[in-house]
Enzyme design. Structure first.
Site, PDB file in Angstrom:
ATOM      1  N   LYS A 281      25.581 -42.552  28.917  1.00 47.85           N
ATOM      2  CA  LYS A 281      24.741 -41.740  28.034  1.00 47.85           C
ATOM      3  C   LYS A 281      23.314 -42.281  28.061  1.00 47.85           C
ATOM      4  CE  LYS A 281      28.182 -40.593  24.432  1.00 47.85           C
ATOM      5  NZ  LYS A 281      28.200 -39.136  24.567  1.00 47.85           N
ATOM      6  N   ARG A 355      39.328 -37.379  24.674  1.00 50.75           N
ATOM      7  CA  ARG A 355      40.527 -36.591  24.973  1.00 50.75           C
ATOM      8  C   ARG A 355      41.517 -37.401  25.814  1.00 50.75           C
ATOM      9  NH1 ARG A 355      36.877 -32.089  27.796  1.00 50.75           N
ATOM     10  NH2 ARG A 355      35.426 -33.067  26.340  1.00 50.75           N
TER      11      ARG A 355
HETATM   12  N1  BES Z   1      31.749 -38.998  21.458  1.00 53.78           N
HETATM   13  C1  BES Z   1      31.210 -37.937  22.218  1.00 53.78           C
HETATM   14  C2  BES Z   1      30.936 -36.667  21.402  1.00 53.78           C
HETATM   15  C3  BES Z   1      29.908 -36.799  20.312  1.00 53.78           C
HETATM   16  C4  BES Z   1      28.594 -36.420  20.542  1.00 53.78           C
HETATM   17  C5  BES Z   1      30.249 -37.231  19.053  1.00 53.78           C
HETATM   18  C6  BES Z   1      27.657 -36.523  19.536  1.00 53.78           C
HETATM   19  C7  BES Z   1      29.313 -37.334  18.034  1.00 53.78           C
HETATM   20  C8  BES Z   1      28.015 -36.972  18.281  1.00 53.78           C
HETATM   21  C9  BES Z   1      32.184 -37.575  23.340  1.00 53.78           C
HETATM   22  O1  BES Z   1      32.948 -38.616  23.828  1.00 53.78           O
HETATM   23  C10 BES Z   1      31.383 -37.051  24.480  1.00 53.78           C
HETATM   24  O2  BES Z   1      30.621 -37.801  25.016  1.00 53.78           O
HETATM   25  N2  BES Z   1      31.574 -35.789  24.827  1.00 53.78           N
HETATM   26  C11 BES Z   1      30.879 -35.186  25.901  1.00 53.78           C
HETATM   27  C12 BES Z   1      31.868 -34.376  26.682  1.00 53.78           C
HETATM   28  C13 BES Z   1      31.330 -33.866  27.995  1.00 53.78           C
HETATM   29  C14 BES Z   1      31.073 -35.024  28.930  1.00 53.78           C
HETATM   30  C15 BES Z   1      32.344 -32.916  28.582  1.00 53.78           C
HETATM   31  C16 BES Z   1      29.789 -34.306  25.321  1.00 53.78           C
HETATM   32  O3  BES Z   1      30.001 -33.718  24.258  1.00 53.78           O
HETATM   33  O4  BES Z   1      28.718 -34.255  25.885  1.00 53.78           O
HETATM   34 MN    MN Z   2      31.945 -39.695  25.341  1.00 53.87          MN
END
Ligand code: BES
Ligand code: MN
Ligand code: ZN
Length: 503
Positions: A281, A355
């Site tokens: 990230k 997931r």
């Molecule tokens: N933990 C994050 C989702 C999240 C984002 C929670 C902002 C709280 C605040 C999750 O693990 C994630 O990174 N999801 C990705 C999924 C994508 C790579 C398919 C996302 O939402 O960008």
């Molecule tokens: Mn994530």
């Protein structure tokens, strides 16, 4: 690192009469209901409350009502000096129309009052509650007041806010006060787990704290360490946690309140820090990722509450815990993992790790033959794009279960909204090399494709997925709560489980 502030524990009492030294006195004003002709008169204050105030003070209040200064609107909070020092401060809090009263609204009112009084240390605050204004939601009133005592300033040398030493509730039964204290304390327990810095709150620390809570509250607790996880074929959880120096854990908490009936299972995503892994990230997206275990923290808070409240239902709480990091040993894009269930998953983005952790955690839940599974997860940014950051997304394979939880959420004023689970989405998580892949096609419908992935691991158990990525962690403070962890869904799930015990 220095020790955090202790969890705030104001002394909660429910005296039958106004104490001799009530400290700051809080009373409630309501908006009057329109008469049959549609006319609306001024704000109302219960006669039993007025009876505790001097005639001069009642006259002052009447003048303020007449001039429209006190309207009784929900959220209105007036702090008044009393002329002869009858009380150090009189707080008049509006509750809106009694016919609109909900548990959630009542909770917010008390929380707002306590936060307004947090600017100075105070030895005593007394709520004088009349018969009509907040109906039977007295435990929600107490829970709101208690919840307002916890904030995110855990490591400030000079805490910005203060917690009253004691809060008394006159006109509230001892049972309602105890129930409210338990609920508010459990919400704060959840918030504390989330607000702690990620290097402290790693999977082992989280598991240890869950075990300590279980020991105190008389819950059964089992912790699977990395060896047990390997023996149990939890290869998905182990893959996500592999790049971390803090190994993964799985926590199983059991509350036996319902004899030999099938349990309810609540399952939480517990990624104690989400760097994104190799799909790293950017800093802006990583800065609050200590909150990525909020689902698991919610499970712990709910289990604490139902144990303390003695709810007559069997409930199992499961927390899948891992830290998503980067190292030479990190799980990779293109990897294929055989999950505990036997289904294979292709990793196409290591940032879609929640997931993956839940795949194995849900499989363990299914093994307990639950009557229903509810999972909670800060799962997708896409859910925040769809619903904003105050609304949780609901996705289900069982409409009745979804409606039960929605009804509980409505009572508690925790906004939720259902997203569709059309079978057309199934295609979007199919993989060419494995059974399924851990991202959908592009960004479209990302909250739903994540839920579709999870659906593969619940077999035919009635299941509800709650995406709390938005509401679990607040960017800014509100009148009724600090920024940071919110403890969202603790109240809703306790209400749902309590209602289930009555069904
Ligand atoms: N933990 C994050 C989702 C999240 C984002 C929670 C902002 C709280 C605040 C999750 O693990 C994630 O990174 N999801 C990705 C999924 C994508 C790579 C398919 C996302 O939402 O960008
Ligand atoms: Mn994530
Ligand atoms: Zn995550």
């Amino acid at each position: 690192m220095v020790a955090p502030l202790p969890l705030p524990t104001p002394k909660i009492t429910a005296p039958s009469q106004l104490p001799a030294d009530p400290g700051v006195l809080v009373i409630l004003s309501a908006q009057s209901e329109p008469s049959s002709e549609g006319a609306v008169s001024g704000a109302q204050i219960d006669a039993s409350v007025r009876a505790e105030l001097s005639a001069a003070l009642c006259a002052t209040l009447d003048r303020l009502i007449e001039s429209g200064e006190i309207e009784g609107k929900r959220g209105e909070v007036q702090c008044l000096a009393t002329a002869d020092g009858e009380f150090p401060l009189l707080v008049v809090a509006g509750v809106g129309k009694p016919s609109d009263a909900t548990r959630g609204g009542t909770y917010d009112i008390a929380a707002t009052v306590i936060r307004r009084l947090a600017d100075k240390p105070r030895s005593q605050v007394t709520f004088l509650v009349g018969e009509t204004t907040v109906a039977a939601n007295h435990d929600a009133l107490v829970a709101g007041a208690v919840s307002a005592c916890e904030g995110q300033h855990l490591y400030q040398s000079e805490p910005a806010t203060h917690v009253p030493d004691a809060i008394a509730f006159v006109g509230v039964s001892a049972e309602a006060a105890a129930a409210g204290e338990n609920l508010g304390g459990s919400i704060n327990h959840t918030r504390r787990l989330v607000n702690e810095p990620p290097t402290i709150m790693n999977p082992t620390e989280f598991a240890d704290r869950a075990a300590a809570m279980a020991a105190t509250e008389g819950l059964q607790c089992e912790i699977w360490d990395e060896k047990r996880l390997a023996a149990e074929n939890c290869r998905a959880i182990l893959a996500v946690g592999r790049a971390s120096t803090s190994p993964p854990r799985l926590v199983i908490l059991k509350h036996n309140g319902g004899g030999d009936e099938a349990p309810l299972a609540i399952v939480g995503k517990g990624v104690t820090f989400d760097s994104g892994g190799l799909s790293l990230k950017p800093s802006d997206g990583m800065v609050d990722m200590k909150c990525d275990m909020a689902g698991a923290a919610t499970v712990v808070g709910v289990m604490r509450a139902i144990a303390k409240l003695g709810i007559r239902r069997n409930v199992i709480g499961l927390c899948g815990l891992a830290e998503n990091m980067v190292s030479g040993d990190a799980y990779k894009l293109g990897d294929v993992i055989e999950t505990r269930s036997g289904k294979t998953i292709e990793i196409r983005n290591t940032d879609a790790e929640g997931r993956v952790v839940l795949a194995d955690t849900l499989d363990v839940a299914v093994e307990h033959s639950p009557a229903a599974i509810v999972d909670l997860a800060t799962l997708t940014g896409a859910c925040m794009v769809a619903l904003g950051n105050e609304v949780a997304g609901l996705m289900t394979n069982n409409q009745e279960l979804c409606e039960q939880v929605s009804a509980a959420a409505e009572q508690e004023n925790e906004p939720v909204w259902q997203l569709p689970m059309f079978s057309l989405y199934n295609e979007k998580v199919k993989s060419k090399v494995a059974d399924i892949k851990n991202v959908g096609e592009g960004r479209w419908g990302g909250a739903i494709t994540a839920a579709k992935f999870l659906e593969n691991f619940v077999q035919d158990t009635p299941w509800l997925h709650i995406d709390i990525a938005g509401p679990a962690f607040a960017d800014s403070a509100k009148a009724s709560h600090d920024a940071g962890a919110t403890g969202v869904m603790v109240r809703t799930l306790v209400r749902w489980i309590d209602d289930a015990a009555a069904r």
